[in-house]
Design a protein around this motif. Sequence first.
Motif, mmCIF file in Angstrom:
data_model
loop_
_atom_site.group_PDB
_atom_site.id
_atom_site.type_symbol
_atom_site.label_atom_id
_atom_site.label_comp_id
_atom_site.label_asym_id
_atom_site.label_seq_id
_atom_site.Cartn_x
_atom_site.Cartn_y
_atom_site.Cartn_z
ATOM 1 N N ASP A 115 17.131 -11.885 0.793
ATOM 2 C CA ASP A 115 15.776 -11.548 1.228
ATOM 3 C C ASP A 115 15.503 -12.033 2.650
ATOM 4 N N ALA A 116 15.939 -13.258 2.944
ATOM 5 C CA ALA A 116 15.711 -13.816 4.279
ATOM 6 C C ALA A 116 16.461 -13.026 5.343
ATOM 7 N N LEU A 117 17.671 -12.580 5.032
ATOM 8 C CA LEU A 117 18.451 -11.805 6.002
ATOM 9 C C LEU A 117 17.828 -10.441 6.256
ATOM 10 N N ARG A 118 17.346 -9.802 5.221
ATOM 11 C CA ARG A 118 16.711 -8.495 5.390
ATOM 12 C C ARG A 118 15.507 -8.602 6.334
ATOM 13 N N GLU A 119 14.694 -9.625 6.119
ATOM 14 C CA GLU A 119 13.516 -9.821 6.965
ATOM 15 C C GLU A 119 13.918 -10.159 8.398
ATOM 16 N N CYS A 120 14.908 -11.039 8.545
ATOM 17 C CA CYS A 120 15.364 -11.456 9.868
ATOM 18 C C CYS A 120 15.933 -10.284 10.658
ATOM 19 N N CYS A 121 16.798 -9.494 10.016
ATOM 20 C CA CYS A 121 17.431 -8.366 10.702
ATOM 21 C C CYS A 121 16.415 -7.294 11.072
ATOM 22 N N ALA A 122 15.444 -7.080 10.205
ATOM 23 C CA ALA A 122 14.401 -6.098 10.506
ATOM 24 C C ALA A 122 13.590 -6.520 11.730
ATOM 25 N N ALA A 123 13.233 -7.804 11.792
ATOM 26 C CA ALA A 123 12.430 -8.295 12.915
ATOM 27 C C ALA A 123 13.170 -8.135 14.237
ATOM 28 N N ILE A 124 14.463 -8.459 14.237
ATOM 29 C CA ILE A 124 15.249 -8.321 15.469
ATOM 30 C C ILE A 124 15.335 -6.864 15.893
ATOM 31 N N SER A 125 15.591 -5.979 14.940
ATOM 32 C CA SER A 125 15.758 -4.557 15.252
ATOM 33 C C SER A 125 14.460 -3.921 15.731
ATOM 34 N N ARG A 126 13.336 -4.413 15.229
ATOM 35 C CA ARG A 126 12.039 -3.844 15.618
ATOM 36 C C ARG A 126 11.607 -4.270 17.010
ATOM 37 N N HIS A 127 12.036 -5.445 17.450
ATOM 38 C CA HIS A 127 11.486 -6.021 18.672
ATOM 39 C C HIS A 127 12.507 -6.226 19.778
ATOM 40 N N ASN A 128 13.712 -5.702 19.594
ATOM 41 C CA ASN A 128 14.746 -5.808 20.624
ATOM 42 C C ASN A 128 15.469 -4.474 20.762
ATOM 43 N N ALA A 129 16.131 -4.296 21.890
ATOM 44 C CA ALA A 129 16.976 -3.115 22.070
ATOM 45 C C ALA A 129 18.302 -3.385 21.378
ATOM 46 N N ALA A 130 18.219 -3.476 20.051
ATOM 47 C CA ALA A 130 19.384 -3.840 19.252
ATOM 48 C C ALA A 130 19.203 -3.281 17.848
ATOM 49 N N TYR A 131 20.323 -3.189 17.132
ATOM 50 C CA TYR A 131 20.268 -2.798 15.726
ATOM 51 C C TYR A 131 21.094 -3.798 14.929
ATOM 52 N N VAL A 132 20.441 -4.437 13.969
ATOM 53 C CA VAL A 132 21.063 -5.486 13.170
ATOM 54 C C VAL A 132 20.800 -5.184 11.699
ATOM 55 N N VAL A 133 21.841 -5.296 10.888
ATOM 56 C CA VAL A 133 21.701 -4.969 9.478
ATOM 57 C C VAL A 133 22.530 -5.948 8.643
ATOM 58 N N PRO A 134 22.008 -6.367 7.470
ATOM 59 C CA PRO A 134 22.791 -7.240 6.602
ATOM 60 C C PRO A 134 23.664 -6.458 5.636
ATOM 61 N N PHE A 135 24.831 -7.002 5.351
ATOM 62 C CA PHE A 135 25.761 -6.438 4.375
ATOM 63 C C PHE A 135 26.153 -7.545 3.413
ATOM 64 N N THR A 136 25.905 -7.347 2.125
ATOM 65 C CA THR A 136 26.271 -8.327 1.105
ATOM 66 C C THR A 136 27.434 -7.767 0.297
ATOM 67 N N TRP A 137 28.556 -8.439 0.360
ATOM 68 C CA TRP A 137 29.815 -7.851 -0.141
ATOM 69 C C TRP A 137 29.743 -7.456 -1.611
ATOM 70 N N PHE A 138 29.104 -8.261 -2.460
ATOM 71 C CA PHE A 138 29.139 -7.961 -3.894
ATOM 72 C C PHE A 138 28.203 -6.827 -4.294
ATOM 73 N N GLU A 139 27.378 -6.377 -3.360
ATOM 74 C CA GLU A 139 26.563 -5.193 -3.613
ATOM 75 C C GLU A 139 27.339 -3.916 -3.316
ATOM 76 N N ALA A 140 28.545 -4.060 -2.757
ATOM 77 C CA ALA A 140 29.329 -2.894 -2.322
ATOM 78 C C ALA A 140 30.619 -2.724 -3.102
ATOM 79 N N VAL A 141 30.826 -3.534 -4.161
ATOM 80 C CA VAL A 141 32.071 -3.449 -4.916
ATOM 81 C C VAL A 141 31.803 -3.150 -6.384
ATOM 82 N N SER A 142 32.862 -2.782 -7.087
ATOM 83 C CA SER A 142 32.779 -2.520 -8.514
ATOM 84 C C SER A 142 32.774 -3.842 -9.279
#
Length: 242
Positions: A115-142
């Motif tokens: 949750d903290a990473l999602r909020e942090c990455c969103a804030a950076i992407s909204r207010h900077n000329a940058a794109y930041v996104v979180p990836f959590t490994w166990f949400e992407a595997v079987s």
Amino acid sequence: MQLSESTWTDVENADTDLALLPVGSTEQHGPHAPLGTDTVIASAVAETADEHYDGDLVVGPTIPVGVAEEHRHFNGTLWVTEETFRRYVRETIESLIHHGFNRVVVVNGHGGNVDALRECCAAISRHNAAYVVPFTWFEAVSGRMGHGGTLETSLISHLQSELIHDDRLQEATENGTDHWGEWQSGTNLAYDSAEFTENGVVGDPSRGDGTLGAELLDEAADALVELIETVSVRGLTQPERW
């Protein structure tokens, strides 16, 4: 390119604006697995994705302490507040952006950070000329994610098998639980893991297997590579309000 193993001139000459920032945790993973499980796995997923990616990127040093107060009853667990964690991650990412790495994927290994990473990455992407996104490994595997269960035990067995106490696996399974939390009416009544698991384990670590761990690592890394490819062409400015 591993940032911590490179010189400043190497970084200056790097022909990429892509960076990975692994984030883990130092917390209990039952009596059989190391406190650094989440950090080891996040680092390995980022490094393997770097090897699989057909292009250049920078891999930053892994942040080893996260939002883990839910495991405070188990010795050795370290944690910071969400506010401290968000600020530290944000300022680290802003350092990368300062040097031209304005497309960043945060590679996360711990559920308490999500949750903290999602909020942090969103804030950076909204207010900077940058794109930041979180990836959590166990949400992407079987497979069903627990805590110190089959998936994490398998990955550590593959990556650093000497850190798994095989003689404790049966006891770890028998004194753990098969679900996370204490649920009523769609609400988790438990704030701390000690409320529902005697030894900190959720899942079945006795089924952990190094071969499965190798497969999980490749699956997570390949999913991360697909994300990196998408981020590499993502626009860096927010759409105009309409």
